[in-house]
Write an enzyme that holds these catalytic residues in place. Structure first.
Site, PDB file in Angstrom:
ATOM      1  N   ARG A  15       3.036  14.189  28.161  1.00 35.13           N
ATOM      2  CA  ARG A  15       1.835  12.940  27.891  1.00 35.13           C
ATOM      3  C   ARG A  15      -0.193  13.474  28.389  1.00 35.13           C
ATOM      4  O   ARG A  15       0.143  13.299  30.363  1.00 35.13           O
ATOM      5  CB  ARG A  15       1.974  11.572  28.249  1.00 35.13           C
ATOM      6  N   HIS A  16      -0.893  13.038  28.110  1.00 33.73           N
ATOM      7  CA  HIS A  16      -2.560  13.104  28.783  1.00 33.73           C
ATOM      8  C   HIS A  16      -2.250  12.163  30.000  1.00 33.73           C
ATOM      9  O   HIS A  16      -1.535  11.031  29.933  1.00 33.73           O
ATOM     10  CB  HIS A  16      -3.522  12.704  27.370  1.00 33.73           C
ATOM     11  N   ASN A  22      -5.038   3.167  27.980  1.00 33.81           N
ATOM     12  CA  ASN A  22      -4.221   2.616  28.196  1.00 33.81           C
ATOM     13  C   ASN A  22      -4.413   1.357  29.423  1.00 33.81           C
ATOM     14  O   ASN A  22      -3.623   0.548  29.659  1.00 33.81           O
ATOM     15  CB  ASN A  22      -3.683   3.762  29.038  1.00 33.81           C
ATOM     16  N   ARG A  80      -8.593  12.775  25.094  1.00 32.32           N
ATOM     17  CA  ARG A  80      -7.934  12.223  26.375  1.00 32.32           C
ATOM     18  C   ARG A  80      -6.816  13.567  26.406  1.00 32.32           C
ATOM     19  O   ARG A  80      -6.368  13.446  27.777  1.00 32.32           O
ATOM     20  CB  ARG A  80      -6.882  11.180  26.202  1.00 32.32           C
ATOM     21  N   GLU A 118      -1.982  11.145  18.756  1.00 31.22           N
ATOM     22  CA  GLU A 118      -1.054  10.408  17.778  1.00 31.22           C
ATOM     23  C   GLU A 118      -0.568   9.688  16.598  1.00 31.22           C
ATOM     24  O   GLU A 118      -1.368  10.401  16.060  1.00 31.22           O
ATOM     25  CB  GLU A 118      -1.191   9.304  19.630  1.00 31.22           C
ATOM     26  N   HIS A 184       0.650  13.502  23.472  1.00 33.91           N
ATOM     27  CA  HIS A 184       1.260  11.582  23.675  1.00 33.91           C
ATOM     28  C   HIS A 184       2.139  11.636  23.569  1.00 33.91           C
ATOM     29  O   HIS A 184       3.416  12.079  23.084  1.00 33.91           O
ATOM     30  CB  HIS A 184       0.442  11.137  22.467  1.00 33.91           C
TER      31      HIS A 184
HETATM   32  O1  F6P Z   1       0.243   3.315  24.527  1.00 34.51           O
HETATM   33  C1  F6P Z   1      -0.442   4.550  24.455  1.00 34.51           C
HETATM   34  C2  F6P Z   1       0.438   5.072  22.567  1.00 34.51           C
HETATM   35  O2  F6P Z   1       0.220   6.515  23.045  1.00 34.51           O
HETATM   36  C3  F6P Z   1      -0.317   4.663  21.423  1.00 34.51           C
HETATM   37  O3  F6P Z   1      -1.591   4.748  21.202  1.00 34.51           O
HETATM   38  C4  F6P Z   1       0.640   4.669  20.739  1.00 34.51           C
HETATM   39  O4  F6P Z   1       0.158   3.547  19.216  1.00 34.51           O
HETATM   40  C5  F6P Z   1       1.981   4.321  21.734  1.00 34.51           C
HETATM   41  O5  F6P Z   1       1.817   4.788  23.016  1.00 34.51           O
HETATM   42  C6  F6P Z   1       3.562   4.656  20.978  1.00 34.51           C
HETATM   43  O6  F6P Z   1       3.863   3.857  21.403  1.00 34.51           O
HETATM   44  P1  F6P Z   1       4.907   2.840  20.240  1.00 34.51           P
HETATM   45  O7  F6P Z   1       5.373   3.726  19.467  1.00 34.51           O
HETATM   46  O8  F6P Z   1       5.405   2.658  21.262  1.00 34.51           O
HETATM   47  O9  F6P Z   1       4.238   2.185  19.900  1.00 34.51           O
END
Ligand code: F6P
Length: 265
Positions: A15-16, A22, A80, A118, A184
């Site tokens: 991941r970044h 975050n 990022r 993402e 991501h």
């Molecule tokens: O929180 C970091 C992240 O990369 C968000 O940008 C993204 O929406 C999320 O994680 C994805 O994870 P989840 O599907 O568990 O919400």
């Protein structure tokens, strides 16, 4: 597709570094890196040079030598991931092609790919999970009920992302050189599940912690996995990753899959 993993090659997925969003517990957006994230970027650049793009050989005189090997870099188009790649060096080296010609190669030539962006949270982009639960309680509940199929209003579902990752998976299959992929959480979950042979239902719950490099070496009947932590939690000023919904509901959990999750350090 799994049966096509016949050539030895290595993918380094991370991941970044920690982003400003975050830290605030917000999802999505296009924020830059926090101070912790920048530190991770510096460590990743060192890892890229010393581990990914180097191999150790024994010379004719019996001396151990470190020599450069051609290496690739892919990021998403979001700030990022590009900032996480910013300290990686782009040395020019000479490399031999399959036909025996010597050609110039630029190490980790930047390659930003939109299909690595993402999962897009639509109207919830830029909100925290708590804000989503308060503003859209029904949406929040639907996602908890079926995280794989749930599509954010005006956004994407994990199933949608699986489709847009298909061409990328084909490109991965064709890649010979060691590849560093800076992505991501949602994206790496799906790629990890693809190589490790997890089910689609398991994929949205795989733990992909910040500050780790997941090393995958696909082979004919599976994939070898290793995880390296470049920055332990204790060294981080603020983790910002305590999200309320990151694990698969107990009722559907397949116990055999739990030990496939990357360990955190
Ligand atoms: O929180 C970091 C992240 O990369 C968000 O940008 C993204 O929406 C999320 O994680 C994805 O994870 P989840 O599907 O568990 O919400």
């Amino acid at each position: 597709m799994m049966n096509l993993h016949t050539m030895p090659r290595t993918f380094y997925m991370t991941r970044h570094g920690q982003s400003e969003y975050n830290v605030l517990g917000k999802i999505g957006g296009d924020s830059g890196l926090s101070q912790n994230g920048l530190e991770y970027a510096r460590r990743l650049a060192r890892f890229a040079k010393e581990v990914i793009a180097t191999k150790t050989i024994i010379g004719e005189d019996g001396k151990v030598e470190k020599v450069p090997v051609p290496a690739r870099l892919w990021t998403s188009t979001l700030k990022r991931t590009i900032e996480t790649s910013q300290f990686i060096e782009h040395d020019h080296i000479m490399t031999e092609t399959e036909s025996g010609d010597m050609v110039k190669w630029i190490q980790f030539r930047p390659n930003a790919r939109r299909n690595l962006d993402e999962l897009y949270a639509g109207v919830c982009d830029g909100m925290s999970y708590k804000e989503i639960e308060e503003a859209f309680p029904e949406e929040f509940a639907s996602r908890q009920d079926d995280k794989l199929a749930y599509r954010y209003p005006k956004g994407e579902s994990y199933m949608d992302v699986t489709l847009r990752l298909e061409p990328l998976a084909n490109d991965l299959e064709r890649t010979r050189e060691p590849l560093l992929l800076i992505g991501h959480q949602g994206i790496i979950r799906l790629l990890y599940a693809y190589f490790m042979g997890l089910t689609r239902q398991e994929a949205p719950y795989v733990k992909i912690p910040l500050n780790h490099v997941i090393i995958l070496r696909p082979h004919a009947y599976g994939c070898h996995e290793e995880t390296v932590c470049l920055m332990p939690k204790e060294e981080m000023f603020c983790d910002g990753q305590d999200e309320p919904i990151t694990s698969m509901p107990i009722k559907t959990r397949d116990i055999s899959s739990t030990d496939l999750n990357a360990p955190s350090c």
